[in-house]
Write a protein that holds these residues in place. Sequence first.
Motif, short mmCIF file in Angstrom:
data_model
loop_
_atom_site.label_atom_id
_atom_site.label_comp_id
_atom_site.label_asym_id
_atom_site.label_seq_id
_atom_site.Cartn_x
_atom_site.Cartn_y
_atom_site.Cartn_z
N GLU A 1 0.81 -1.22 0.00
CA GLU A 1 0.00 0.00 0.00
C GLU A 1 0.83 1.26 0.00
OE1 GLU A 1 -2.98 -0.01 2.99
OE2 GLU A 1 -3.96 -1.78 2.14
N VAL A 2 1.91 1.26 0.75
CA VAL A 2 2.72 2.48 0.82
C VAL A 2 3.77 2.46 -0.28
CG1 VAL A 2 3.96 4.04 2.34
CG2 VAL A 2 2.29 2.45 3.30
N ALA B 1 9.71 6.43 -1.32
CA ALA B 1 8.44 7.16 -1.22
C ALA B 1 8.61 8.40 -0.35
CB ALA B 1 7.36 6.24 -0.66
N ALA C 1 8.10 12.25 -1.52
CA ALA C 1 7.13 13.10 -0.82
C ALA C 1 7.80 14.40 -0.37
CB ALA C 1 6.56 12.34 0.37
N SER D 1 -3.71 5.83 1.63
CA SER D 1 -4.91 5.26 2.23
C SER D 1 -4.75 5.31 3.74
CB SER D 1 -5.08 3.80 1.77
OG SER D 1 -3.97 3.05 2.14
N ARG E 1 -4.88 4.28 7.20
CA ARG E 1 -4.98 3.03 7.94
C ARG E 1 -4.39 3.28 9.32
NH1 ARG E 1 -5.63 -2.08 6.67
NH2 ARG E 1 -5.75 -1.52 4.50
N SER F 1 1.27 11.58 1.86
CA SER F 1 2.15 10.42 1.65
C SER F 1 3.12 10.29 2.81
CB SER F 1 2.99 10.56 0.38
OG SER F 1 2.20 10.76 -0.73
N GLN G 1 1.54 9.08 5.97
CA GLN G 1 1.30 7.63 5.89
C GLN G 1 2.60 6.84 6.13
OE1 GLN G 1 0.31 6.07 2.02
NE2 GLN G 1 -0.97 4.46 2.90
#
Lengths: 213, 213
Positions: free
Chosen positions: A55-56, A189, A193, B94, B96, B129, B132
């Motif tokens: 997901e990430v 990621a 970001a 997302s 979570r 992002s 997360q």
Amino acid sequence: MRIGELARRTGVPVPTIKYYSREGLLPAGERTSPNQVAYDDGHVRRLKLIRAMLEVGGLSIAAARDVLAEVDSPHRTVHGALGVAQSAVTRSASERGGQEDWERAEAEVSELVRRHGWTAKPENPGWQSLVQIVVTYRDLDRGDLLVLLDKYAAAAGELASAELAALAHAPSTDGKVEGVVLGTVLGDAAMSALRRIAQEDASSKLQGARRSA
Amino acid sequence: MRIGELARRTGVPVPTIKYYSREGLLPAGERTSPNQVAYDDGHVRRLKLIRAMLEVGGLSIAAARDVLAEVDSPHRTVHGALGVAQSAVTRSASERGGQEDWERAEAEVSELVRRHGWTAKPENPGWQSLVQIVVTYRDLDRGDLLVLLDKYAAAAGELASAELAALAHAPSTDGKVEGVVLGTVLGDAAMSALRRIAQEDASSKLQGARRSA
């Protein structure tokens, strides 16, 4: 714990847990009776790691499976896990454009690697990506933007040293191997970001400076 | 030129050119007779840009369409194009984990942004992002790896300034807008590729040092 409790503790729905198990991402639980299977804290942690990658990090099921096979391997090493995680997060480069353009870009990338004193080889998953990017910039007559590659490279070199230093504090090989996987999957990621935030800042400051000029 | 010549010059097959045209990525050619359409150098360039976004940057057709709409807008600006390109390359986060974890991570990211003197807002596509990612590291009890975020942020800040300086040399607004799109889409990929090469180098040097110790 039973599968319902595992779902509750991780926020992953039961059918999804079963799917990960069928796909070989999650080890089976221990069968304690004909219709009961027990899971432990290792399953909780593994599910969290799976969700982080999918997901990430945006990995495919197949790519996550490759990474987890390395994490579980009795022969796992930090260096080996790095290679597998890097391959998993890298989109394969499609060779487009003339062979001459490609060879020129290969030579440029080799020269860049040499300039930064790196020992990496063309087999590195980043290498062909970088060649493709150079071909693309040249194809669009935007060689002007290639000056940035040396700056990216210098930053990447410094960050790689810092990343390995951070890993050195992990107490066990398992901790280090998991750290290198997370650092590769989530580190990319995180860097992307932060680049967006920094770019917005730099751009809005420049816009403000123009307005007040 | 006719569509066959356009295909030859760009290496993009005719059916794919027609597909991009139907999807609104490529402007229609000029109809010169009932069954003949003429394309020009603008189409060649646009096709190259489309391929860069889809194949090298990994954008979806819909995301590429959004970016090109901004590139073609009469009101295009460098700052506007940056925002659209950033949204196009960012996977949506997302939510979570518990609300408390999320709020704590939000506060950490705000503090990081403040610490680096940035004016960016939570609407920035990188912000959520990053939240997360922080939630994920904490959830996996790997807060130890969060020390890297300040290093990534410092590097991202320096690179953003260099990126905007490189753009300043582009002669026209069109050149600047295209540059910001390419810089966002390909720049991320270039940075990731260089990180892989630098990480392999750092890891193999460390391994070598351990062996000879």
